[in-house]
Design a protein around this motif. Structure first.
Motif, PDB file in Angstrom:
ATOM      1  N   PRO A 247      -0.133  -3.019   7.792  1.00  0.00           N
ATOM      2  CA  PRO A 247      -1.181  -2.000   7.608  1.00  0.00           C
ATOM      3  C   PRO A 247      -0.868  -0.677   8.306  1.00  0.00           C
ATOM      4  CG  PRO A 247      -2.170  -4.115   8.151  1.00  0.00           C
ATOM      5  CD  PRO A 247      -0.703  -4.288   8.265  1.00  0.00           C
ATOM      6  N   GLN A 250       0.022   2.833   6.709  1.00  0.00           N
ATOM      7  CA  GLN A 250      -0.931   3.815   6.194  1.00  0.00           C
ATOM      8  C   GLN A 250      -1.383   4.801   7.265  1.00  0.00           C
ATOM      9  OE1 GLN A 250      -0.836   1.168   3.863  1.00  0.00           O
ATOM     10  NE2 GLN A 250      -0.402   2.947   2.586  1.00  0.00           N
TER      11      GLN A 250
ATOM     12  N   ASP B 236       0.301   6.724  -2.454  1.00  0.00           N
ATOM     13  CA  ASP B 236       0.277   6.332  -1.050  1.00  0.00           C
ATOM     14  C   ASP B 236      -0.903   7.010  -0.383  1.00  0.00           C
ATOM     15  OD1 ASP B 236       1.168   5.127   1.271  1.00  0.00           O
ATOM     16  OD2 ASP B 236       2.237   6.935   1.886  1.00  0.00           O
ATOM     17  N   CYS B 237      -1.497   6.356   0.576  1.00  0.00           N
ATOM     18  CA  CYS B 237      -2.581   6.962   1.338  1.00  0.00           C
ATOM     19  C   CYS B 237      -2.259   6.860   2.811  1.00  0.00           C
ATOM     20  CB  CYS B 237      -3.894   6.230   1.139  1.00  0.00           C
ATOM     21  SG  CYS B 237      -4.314   5.929  -0.543  1.00  0.00           S
ATOM     22  N   ARG B 238      -2.698   7.859   3.543  1.00  0.00           N
ATOM     23  CA  ARG B 238      -2.576   7.780   4.993  1.00  0.00           C
ATOM     24  C   ARG B 238      -3.914   8.186   5.597  1.00  0.00           C
ATOM     25  NH1 ARG B 238       2.551  10.420   7.422  1.00  0.00           N
ATOM     26  NH2 ARG B 238       2.002  12.252   6.247  1.00  0.00           N
ATOM     27  N   PHE B 239      -4.287   7.524   6.653  1.00  0.00           N
ATOM     28  CA  PHE B 239      -5.643   7.718   7.146  1.00  0.00           C
ATOM     29  C   PHE B 239      -5.709   8.220   8.571  1.00  0.00           C
ATOM     30  CE2 PHE B 239      -5.853   4.494   3.860  1.00  0.00           C
ATOM     31  CZ  PHE B 239      -6.820   5.040   3.048  1.00  0.00           C
ATOM     32  N   LEU B 245      -7.289   0.123   9.182  1.00  0.00           N
ATOM     33  CA  LEU B 245      -6.140  -0.046   8.293  1.00  0.00           C
ATOM     34  C   LEU B 245      -6.007  -1.464   7.772  1.00  0.00           C
ATOM     35  CD1 LEU B 245      -3.445   2.055  10.181  1.00  0.00           C
ATOM     36  CD2 LEU B 245      -4.903   2.739   8.299  1.00  0.00           C
ATOM     37  N   ASP B 246      -6.366  -2.425   8.606  1.00  0.00           N
ATOM     38  CA  ASP B 246      -6.209  -3.806   8.141  1.00  0.00           C
ATOM     39  C   ASP B 246      -7.150  -4.095   6.974  1.00  0.00           C
ATOM     40  OD1 ASP B 246      -8.015  -3.268  10.102  1.00  0.00           O
ATOM     41  OD2 ASP B 246      -7.980  -5.256  11.014  1.00  0.00           O
ATOM     42  N   PHE B 248      -8.198  -1.844   4.807  1.00  0.00           N
ATOM     43  CA  PHE B 248      -7.662  -1.169   3.637  1.00  0.00           C
ATOM     44  C   PHE B 248      -6.516  -1.985   3.054  1.00  0.00           C
ATOM     45  CE2 PHE B 248      -4.678   1.730   1.576  1.00  0.00           C
ATOM     46  CZ  PHE B 248      -5.523   2.321   0.645  1.00  0.00           C
ATOM     47  N   ASP B 249      -5.718  -2.526   3.923  1.00  0.00           N
ATOM     48  CA  ASP B 249      -4.571  -3.299   3.473  1.00  0.00           C
ATOM     49  C   ASP B 249      -4.997  -4.531   2.686  1.00  0.00           C
ATOM     50  OD1 ASP B 249      -1.649  -3.579   3.557  1.00  0.00           O
ATOM     51  OD2 ASP B 249      -2.106  -5.449   4.597  1.00  0.00           O
TER      52      ASP B 249
END
Lengths: 727, 431
Positions: A247, A250, B236-239, B245-246, B248-249
């Motif tokens: 994860p 990202q 791709d996305c970045r936050f 994040l977990d 989203f994953d």
């Protein structure tokens, strides 16, 4: 500095007065001026006692300024720092956590032996503080203390305390604790410790994985680094770690993304499941591409790492070539890296857009970039058989522009194409020969001469063309001479009737009038070969050369594995192991200083010794710089003869040779180690002359005579001289 | 890690210098000045001399420099330099020599807070601003309790947000800003087109709100609904670090506790079905060596209710151009000799419109012909309420203990600046 300072005494005198003023504002203002002077490297150390008086204050900003001053001069005024200790120790008991943290942070930075003993108690207290902010500051302070006096850390049990703190409830504290332990570990290793001071255990890994999702971006990097040091016990554990780390791809911070990729690359080795590996690789691609929307410096770091990743896993970015197309306003260092990656990603299916891009780049203004673009066209031709013809056509178009450096580079590239596809593009030869007059660079000349020699049978006026070079033989550079020699011999062996005179003349000139031992030696070999056994000469000189291929890696497989474990550290950016540029093998300035004081009682002698050492070290550093430059300027290209720099000395020598066309051209004996096949080139500069596969190689008499490549040494030498001149 | 941090001006004078570790001396700054500032041909952002590595980033004639003697994390060092720049921007507006000189005390305070012993620490502007301010804090004035709160926040798991935020009116503004990167050949073939999207949020929400954010993300829509025709494919996305994040994953939901005020929630990249808002059709003819004629047509490619604003077309001209005659139906076109371009500014073009620039450049005959790279035509513009990727915000849900009502606003903007390029020549140097 640009401004002429007023008489020093006057200004410092004034400042001292202000620092002792009865007005608060005036004092604070004076401190600010002192700091300003300190920044421009004016000596304000004389004001130490006056500044110190202002330490006890409620004004946090003023306190910070005084601390900043203290950190700067504590080393030079250790006796006076003692006066400040009381205030520091008192501050570590302040009800305000910001003040407590500030005090412990600053004490760690003072670095005066005398106050260290006073540091331990407050540090002990702060490590157990209720407030996480104080704890996280104290954790790093342990690393500072270790740097200064390792014994104290061990005696006081701070290491055990740090290990316990990995279980802290606060993620930031965990991150800093990990950072401190890693720092201590590195320092311990550097000073020769054999025991691992920071063993990452399964238990720790689990705690780290929990903290990972909650802590700050920088903390994540620290934790990921620690994870990469862990060796998983079984495949299941490797899988677990990978799943928890993925994860992080990202995350908005590029260093988190790249460090996460490192962790995955390391722990993927332990995974047996083919499908999981595939999934991981697939998930890696989008974040890698996204890294390209960062500022150019970050992009460059990312590109250098992508280059490494592609050497290991060529399939990562299969369909993404277009994102690596250069933008007009990209900085040059980004463009050059992109070129390299584009060639790596080139396949039969995307070669057309790639070629039209490369052709576009070959017409830009920056000469270096243009040359590299043309090289890339050649590499594409060698890589993809189906596209070779298209590449040759593009090269012909470029030669048509008649821009001197374009033509020359294209000629060099054509030579490589002939090596890969013998007797395929002979139709091009007249065009190349037509540009003979325009060539003035040795590499281009030598390349064309090689081509003429190789196809002497099919070029009607080969003797005429080579005659031009034989006439000016002594004026040419050595690589051109060597190549002329070989080409004429090839011509003679194929058309003895028309070139008897020419070969006689060239052998005569080369053995009598030439001052390069290499050239003379080669001429003698040919002469003897031709006079004793023309059949053997034919077998040697006209032997079929093994075709060249593009190497998939620019570094050895073992080094590649090591570098992948160092993403995105400097080592992975330079594609060189850290030992080559970090002073571990050498003696650091600090240890030198210690050694110096031990050795000599006489201060003057110490001073002198230190100066000599410093000068010596500088010279060494500069030498070292010499091997960095070629690597910065021309990061290991694909077919560019890149070499594995294993030791600085070898690197130096090889750096000199990598720009040397000799490597590409020494093809006389049908040797296997040729230009574009730059699989880890031997560190021996004679490697290029290897007798390789040739069955008839009558080596023994000849090999020892060959001297190390002459051009390499003067080059390294002169670079060194220039740099020394700077200091 | 980072052993020293410097700021240099263009002349190579040291404006800020802070050593974090003892493996370096202050005089290392001189080496940087000699090797980088006074060197006109610096071809790498990292310079390693001996075992000392200099990382530098340039901004407004300043050099932000980090120095290290170890095998440092290169990505982290550069990210840190840029973070410093963004913190400095938010503290004093712009980052230039004057700002650095005027605020050097504050800068020292900041860099001591954001790096300790060479390791970056908390660098969230919002949090930093609670305890490092332009006005001096007198420690007696802030209760120890208050500092405790600050420090807990600075180290906490939601270190980007204070717990006690209160607003009368709870509002959240979402700005979707897309930057289109285009590289097009003269024939109109798209060589490369992609969208860099940024979703900026200004959250004025009380308490500790839990937010859920939904987009027409193809992966989500395909899973949940049938026939999501207008879904976009995000490469791709970045936050922002507040996003889990977990989660989203595993489920591709975007959930987070937002920082208070303005922040960048996410960045994304899209390369499929990029809608190009402007179409540029160049016709450039070199008439011998004495003149070049231009006909550059700009066509808008969207609904006529929308319009492109602040359009700036930059048309490169040969280096030996003396003058350019320009004819334009709207806006203003002017030859700028210093940059060798014709700048055509159009305040507004309606959707569905088409405008053409006609120009004639006269060239002098020069003795030494400088090589002209024939740079691409570059177009800058902004289009409101339009997204090139087709991205739409489907929902933004706010959950909070007190269950207040919140108002959300969404805005879309597509723009280009410096990266929307069209090559004017089919084949350069064809002559």
């Amino acid at each position: 500095m640009s401004m002429r300072a007023p008489p020093r005494k006057g200004e410092n005198f004034e400042l001292a007065a202000d620092l002792n003023s009865e007005y608060k504002e005036k004092r604070k203002d004076a401190i600010k001026r002192v700091i300003a002077n300190m920044t421009v490297q004016k000596d304000v150390s004389g004001l130490f006692p006056d500044v110190l008086k202002n330490m006890q204050t409620d004004d946090l900003e003023q306190k910070k300024l005084v601390y900043l001053y203290l950190m700067n001069y504590a080393k030079t005024q250790p006796e006076l720092v003692i006066l400040a200790v009381n205030t520091f120790v008192k501050d570590t008991d302040d009800p305000n956590p910001l003040v407590r943290a500030l005090a412990i942070r600053t004490m760690g930075c003072l670095r005066a032996e005398k106050i260290i003993d006073y540091l331990c108690d407050p540090l002990q207290k702060c490590l157990k503080d209720d407030n996480p902010y104080v704890r996280k500051t104290a954790a790093l302070c342990v690393a500072k203390l270790y740097d200064l006096k390792p014994e104290l850390v061990i005696e006081n049990g701070f290491l055990e305390q740090l290990r316990d703190m990995i279980a802290d409830s606060n993620p930031m504290v965990v991150a800093n604790t990990v950072e401190a332990l890693s720092d201590i570990h590195i320092a311990a290793v550097a000073s020769g410790a054999t025991k691992d001071t920071f063993v990452v255990t399964t238990d720790i890994v689990n705690k780290l994985l929990v903290a990972l999702n909650e802590c700050s971006e920088w903390g994540r990097v620290a934790i990921l680094n620690a994870l990469s040091r862990y060796t998983a016990e079984d495949a299941g554990e490797s899988e677990h770690i990978c799943e928890r780390v993925v994860p992080q791809f990202q995350h908005a911070n590029a260093s988190v993304v790249l460090t996460a990729i490192k962790v995955i690359m390391i722990h993927m080795r332990g995974i047996n499941s083919e499908s999981l590996t595939k999934t991981l690789i697939r998930k890696m691609a989008p974040p890698l591409v996204t890294l390209l929307s960062n500022p150019p410096e970050v992009q460059w770091v990312a590109l250098r790492n992508i280059n490494l990743l592609l050497q290991k896993r060529p399939d990562i970015l299969t369909n993404e070539m277009r994102v690596f197309f250069c933008k007009y306003n990209d900085p040059l260092y980004v463009k050059v890296e992109k070129l390299d990656i584009m060639v790596r990603l080139a396949t039969e299916h995307n070669v057309d857009p790639l070629l039209s891009e490369l052709k576009e780049y070959a017409q830009e203004v920056d000469v270096d970039f243009v040359r590299r673009s043309i090289k890339a066209i050649g590499q594409t031709a060698i890589k993809i058989d189906e596209a070779a013809e298209r590449c040759v056509n593009v090269l012909l178009e470029l030669i048509g522009t008649r821009v001197s450096y374009v033509v020359q580079e294209a000629v060099v590239v054509m030579k490589d194409i002939f090596r890969k596809y013998p007797s395929t593009y002979e139709g091009v030869i007249p065009t190349l020969c037509a540009n003979l007059d325009e060539l003035d660079e040795p590499e281009a000349k030598a390349s064309l001469i090689w081509i003429i020699g190789e196809y002497a049978k099919k070029i009607d006026n080969a003797d005429e063309l080579l005659g031009i070079f034989v006439d000016t033989f002594t004026e040419e550079s050595y690589p051109v001479q060597l190549q002329t020699l070989t080409a004429v011999v090839k011509l003679y062996l194929q058309k003895p009737e028309s070139s008897q005179g020419l070969v006689q003349k060239v052998l005569n000139t080369a053995t009598k009038d030439c001052d390069s031992p290499d050239v003379r030696d080669r001429a003698y070999i040919y002469w003897r070969l031709l006079s004793t056994d023309p059949g053997a000469a034919k077998a040697v000189v006209l032997a079929v050369r093994p075709p060249i291929t593009l190497p998939r890696t620019t570094v050895s497989p073992a080094l590649l594995e090591e570098l992948l474990g160092e993403i995105p550290l400097l080592a992975s950016v330079y594609h060189k192991p850290a030992e080559t540029f970090v002073g571990r093998g050498r003696i650091g300035a600090d240890s030198m200083q210690r050694k110096g004081t031990d050795l000599a009682d006489d201060r003057l002698a110490t001073q002198k010794a230190l100066q000599t050492v410093a000068a010596g070290q500088q010279a060494e550093n500069l030498l070292d710089f010499d091997d960095d430059v070629p690597n910065d300027g021309q990061p290991s290209g694909l077919a560019a003869t890149t070499v594995l720099a294993s030791t600085p000395a070898a690197a130096n020598l090889l750096a000199g040779t990598s720009s040397n066309p000799l490597d590409d051209l020494v093809s006389i004996f049908g040797s296997a180690s040729l230009g574009a096949t730059s699989s880890p080139a031997p560190a021996n500069p004679m490697g290029g002359f290897g007798f390789g596969t040739s069955p008839l190689a009558p080596a023994p008499a000849v090999t020892p005579v060959l001297s190390p490549q002459p051009p390499a040494q003067p080059q390294a030498q002169s670079g060194q001289d220039d740099l020394l001149g700077l200091f | 890690m980072i052993s020293a941090f410097f700021i240099f001006n263009q002349k190579g004078e040291v404006l800020i210098s802070r050593l974090y570790r003892t493996d370096l001396k202050r005089s290392i700054a001189d080496v940087f000045r000699i090797q980088v500032v006074s060197n006109s041909d610096v071809r790498s952002p990292i310079i390693t001399l001996g075992s000392t590595s200099f990382f530098h980033v340039r901004i407004n004639n300043l050099y932000i420099v980090a120095v290290t003697k170890c095998n440092a994390n290169a990505a982290l060092v550069f990210e840190f330099c840029y973070r410093f720049i963004s913190i400095a921007k938010s503290y004093f507006g712009k980052v230039d020599e004057e700002a650095v000189k005027n605020n050097f005390v504050l800068i020292y305070e900041l860099i001591d807070e954001i790096i300790d012993f060479g390791y970056p620490q908390n660098s969230e502007t919002d949090t930093l601003k609670t305890y490092i301010t332009t006005e001096s804090i007198v420690s007696a004035n802030i209760a120890a309790e208050e500092s405790s709160k600050i420090t807990t926040q600075a180290t906490g798991s939601t270190n980007w947000r204070r717990g006690d935020v209160k607003y009368k009116k709870n509002e959240a503004f979402v700005d979707v800003v897309e930057t289109v990167n285009l590289s097009m050949s003269a024939k109109g073939t798209v060589l490369r087109a992609d969208v860099d999207g940024h979703i900026l949020m200004r959250a004025y929400l009380s308490g500790t709100p839990e937010c859920k954010f939904g987009l027409n993300d193809k992966l989500v829509i395909d899973k949940n609904e049938r026939g999501g025709g207008d879904a976009v494919e995000l490469d791709d996305c970045r936050f922002h670090q507040c996003v889990r994040l977990d989660e989203f994953d595993s489920t591709r939901t975007i959930s987070f506790v937002p920082p208070d005020g303005e922040f960048e929630l996410m960045r994304y990249r899209s390369t499929s079905n990029v809608k190009l808002p402007l179409r540029v059709i160049p016709t450039v003819n070199e008439i011998g060596t004495s003149a070049v004629s231009y006909a550059i047509t700009v066509k808008t490619n969207f609904n006529n209710k929308l319009s492109a604003t602040n359009v700036v077309v930059r048309i490169p001209t040969p280096l030996n151009t003396t003058n350019v005659d320009c004819k334009v139906p709207i806006g203003k076109a002017k030859y700028v000799p210093a940059e060798n371009v014709v700048v055509w500014k159009i305040p507004r073009i309606q959707g569905g419109q088409e405008v053409t620039f006609q120009g004639h450049a006269s060239l002098t005959s020069t003795t030494n012909r400088q090589v002209w790279a024939r740079p691409p035509i570059d177009v800058d513009f902004q289009v409101l309420m339009f997204t090139s990727s087709g991205l739409i915000v489907r929902f933004l849900k706010v959950f909070e203990k007190s269950n207040y009502h919140s108002v959300k606003w969404v805005r879309y903007l597509t723009k280009a600046s410096g990266s929307y390029q069209i090559r004017p020549y089919e084949n350069r140097r064809s002559t």
